[in-house]
Design a protein around this motif. Structure first.
Motif: not given
Length: 160
Positions: A70, A72, A87, A89, A107, A110, A138, A141, A148
């Protein structure tokens, strides 16, 4: 190649591949290319226009053949007129034997509230830098998949 870099990074997180490239930096470069590959393979064609131009890791977990990263990333759309920070993942799952992930989960970003697919609040440039913003981005997130901007699950993951 990703599996070799993962193993090398696990063995020596602060080691160097050569005199200019650390194991950590090489891992980040390969994760950047992997994010691109996952977006390109997404069944959602609207995600094919996005690409990643760098990642900064904030969090990682390793557990029995499963890797979770995880942090950025820098991303752009197809036109490359601008780049933004978001962010991300990424989870990689490996079968017991094999050097290719058996499944991946990505993911990214935003979800935007203004009609765009992805929030473009943090434009890359002198004001916002990936390394400086990674932890803050992050920490903010999304906690649910529907928040997401991009959600991609490929299981099984087949490399080309």
């Amino acid at each position: 190649m990703l599996s070799r870099v993962l193993r090398r990074w696990l063995a020596e997180p602060h080691g160097f591949i050569d005199e200019n490239t650390s194991n950590y930096r090489k891992l980040c470069i390969l994760l950047m290319f992997l994010v691109d590959s996952i977006l390109d393979r997404s069944p959602d064609a609207t995600l094919h226009e996005f690409w990643c131009d760098g990642v900064e890791l904030v969090d990682w977990k390793i557990h029995e053949g499963s890797y979770s990263f995880g942090g950025a990333c820098i991303y752009s759309d197809r036109q490359c007129n601008s780049m933004w920070l978001a962010p991300f993942r990424l989870e990689l799952t490996y079968a017991e034997s094999g050097d290719v992930p058996s499944a991946v989960r990505l993911r990214l970003g935003h979800k935007s509230q203004d009609g765009d697919r992805i929030c473009k609040r943090y434009k890359c440039g002198h004001q916002y830098r990936l390394h400086d913003m990674a932890a803050e981005l992050y920490e903010s997130h999304p906690s649910d998949d529907d928040q997401w901007a991009a959600v991609v699950d490929i299981d099984p993951y087949v490399s080309e």
